[in-house]
Design a protein around this motif. Structure first.
Motif, PDB file in Angstrom:
ATOM      1  N   LYS A  73      39.983  33.173  41.130  1.00  0.00           N
ATOM      2  CA  LYS A  73      40.231  34.240  40.150  1.00  0.00           C
ATOM      3  C   LYS A  73      38.894  34.775  39.634  1.00  0.00           C
ATOM      4  CE  LYS A  73      44.705  33.570  40.278  1.00  0.00           C
ATOM      5  NZ  LYS A  73      45.631  34.587  40.835  1.00  0.00           N
ATOM      6  N   MET A  76      38.510  37.329  36.721  1.00  0.00           N
ATOM      7  CA  MET A  76      38.776  36.929  35.336  1.00  0.00           C
ATOM      8  C   MET A  76      37.525  36.463  34.595  1.00  0.00           C
ATOM      9  SD  MET A  76      42.439  34.927  35.397  1.00  0.00           S
ATOM     10  CE  MET A  76      42.353  34.681  33.615  1.00  0.00           C
ATOM     11  N   PRO A  79      36.365  39.226  31.748  1.00  0.00           N
ATOM     12  CA  PRO A  79      37.191  39.242  30.532  1.00  0.00           C
ATOM     13  C   PRO A  79      37.196  37.911  29.798  1.00  0.00           C
ATOM     14  CG  PRO A  79      38.570  39.230  32.481  1.00  0.00           C
ATOM     15  CD  PRO A  79      37.168  39.504  32.939  1.00  0.00           C
ATOM     16  N   ALA A  80      37.079  36.805  30.552  1.00  0.00           N
ATOM     17  CA  ALA A  80      37.043  35.490  29.913  1.00  0.00           C
ATOM     18  C   ALA A  80      35.765  35.315  29.104  1.00  0.00           C
ATOM     19  CB  ALA A  80      37.165  34.388  30.961  1.00  0.00           C
ATOM     20  N   TRP A 137      46.190  38.173  25.313  1.00  0.00           N
ATOM     21  CA  TRP A 137      47.078  38.515  26.422  1.00  0.00           C
ATOM     22  C   TRP A 137      47.000  40.014  26.724  1.00  0.00           C
ATOM     23  CZ3 TRP A 137      51.397  41.727  26.716  1.00  0.00           C
ATOM     24  CH2 TRP A 137      52.130  41.633  27.902  1.00  0.00           C
ATOM     25  N   TRP A 139      44.461  41.897  26.116  1.00  0.00           N
ATOM     26  CA  TRP A 139      43.132  42.126  26.687  1.00  0.00           C
ATOM     27  C   TRP A 139      43.104  41.829  28.194  1.00  0.00           C
ATOM     28  CZ3 TRP A 139      38.786  44.144  27.570  1.00  0.00           C
ATOM     29  CH2 TRP A 139      37.711  43.447  28.141  1.00  0.00           C
ATOM     30  N   PHE A 140      43.617  40.680  28.602  1.00  0.00           N
ATOM     31  CA  PHE A 140      43.614  40.326  30.019  1.00  0.00           C
ATOM     32  C   PHE A 140      44.523  41.252  30.826  1.00  0.00           C
ATOM     33  CE2 PHE A 140      41.862  36.258  28.556  1.00  0.00           C
ATOM     34  CZ  PHE A 140      40.916  36.019  29.549  1.00  0.00           C
ATOM     35  N   TYR A 141      45.643  41.626  30.227  1.00  0.00           N
ATOM     36  CA  TYR A 141      46.597  42.485  30.942  1.00  0.00           C
ATOM     37  C   TYR A 141      46.001  43.866  31.188  1.00  0.00           C
ATOM     38  CZ  TYR A 141      51.030  44.706  32.179  1.00  0.00           C
ATOM     39  OH  TYR A 141      52.024  45.395  32.834  1.00  0.00           O
ATOM     40  N   ARG A 144      43.230  43.795  33.805  1.00  0.00           N
ATOM     41  CA  ARG A 144      43.747  43.737  35.177  1.00  0.00           C
ATOM     42  C   ARG A 144      44.209  45.124  35.623  1.00  0.00           C
ATOM     43  NH1 ARG A 144      45.983  39.789  38.562  1.00  0.00           N
ATOM     44  NH2 ARG A 144      46.299  40.785  40.585  1.00  0.00           N
TER      45      ARG A 144
END
Length: 272
Positions: A73, A76, A79-80, A137, A139-141, A144
């Motif tokens: 991944k 990610m 953003p992480a 959530w 933010w990650f969505y 992506r």
């Protein structure tokens, strides 16, 4: 014949007394400086326990990045890395408790500090965790979605390929620009609702809605000062990630202790 009781009658239109919202104070750049000095002093007072929280956070970050690479991944990681400082208030809960006890000159040991989150289970810290996770959530969505739309034809088979695409192509620059803007908005929202809410929930027996509203008022009534504080936290935390996360051993506890002292300056003490 009517009977009368002694003493004046209360007005019929009196509403039940409602507890007032906590009083928010004006804070200045001097308050930030004083809070940082107090945070550093708290760190020096109990460096081993304070440093433990920083070490735990750093090790968690290293393992998290390793897991992302191991699972493939790669996308990610960015953003992480941006979201990593946003969950620091939960890692700092024990640091808030340490500063509270040091301020009151109370003795404490490892068990008193390490169990502080467990002791909040009957209060409303869990709701703050839900609010934070919900924002993360989103933010990650959205990250992506932007990734798929802007970099749809790119390959992220390895870490070098991902960073080459993001840093050295026109599509990558567009992706970074959009991601930075959206991330800044969500970070500002999360900072606004948590900056004093977390230490406040630890300090007082109040509901999480009151804590959030108080935090929002602190930011809206002191926008430039709190924006400066947000910039200091973000810059310090991100720079601490560079030396393999090891800078967090020192910066996280100092910032955590300082956040407690800034909360004390921004919100007036509860009336007994």
């Amino acid at each position: 014949m009517t009977s009368e009781t002694a003493g004046p009658k209360p007005p019929n239109n009196l509403a039940p007394q409602q507890p007032g919202m906590p009083k928010v104070n004006k804070v200045t750049a001097e308050d930030i400086t004083a809070s940082l000095k107090a945070g550093f002093s708290d760190f020096l007072a109990r460096p081993v326990i304070s440093g433990f929280f920083g070490l735990f956070y750093a090790v968690f970050g290293i393992l998290f990045v390793w897991c992302l690479v191991w699972l493939g991944k790669i996308w990610m990681i960015i953003p992480a890395a941006i979201a990593f400082p946003l969950v620091a208030p939960f890692a700092c809960a024990g640091l808030y408790e340490m500063s509270r006890r040091l301020q009151k000159e109370e003795s404490f040991g490892w068990s008193d500090i390490l169990t502080v989150m467990a002791n909040q289970r009957k209060r409303e810290m869990g709701w703050m965790a839900f609010v934070t996770l919900f924002v993360l959530w989103i933010w990650f969505y959205q990250f992506r979605i932007v990734l798929v739309i802007v970099l749809q034809d790119s390959s992220f088979s390895d870490l070098d390929g991902f960073f080459n695409t993001v840093l050295f192509t026109t599509e990558g620059w567009t992706f970074l620009a959009i991601g930075t803007c959206s991330g800044a908005v969500l970070s500002a929202v999360l900072f606004t609702v948590t900056v004093v809410a977390m230490p406040m929930l630890l300090d007082r027996d109040i509901d999480f809605v009151t804590a959030i509203l108080t935090s929002v008022r602190v930011v809206t009534e002191n926008p430039m000062v709190m924006l400066s504080w947000a910039a200091i936290i973000t810059a310090t935390m991100l720079l601490s990630l560079v030396p393999a996360f090891m800078g967090l051993i020192f910066t996280l506890p100092i910032l955590g202790h300082a956040t407690w002292h800034l909360y004390q300056r921004a919100v007036s003490p509860a009336e007994e």
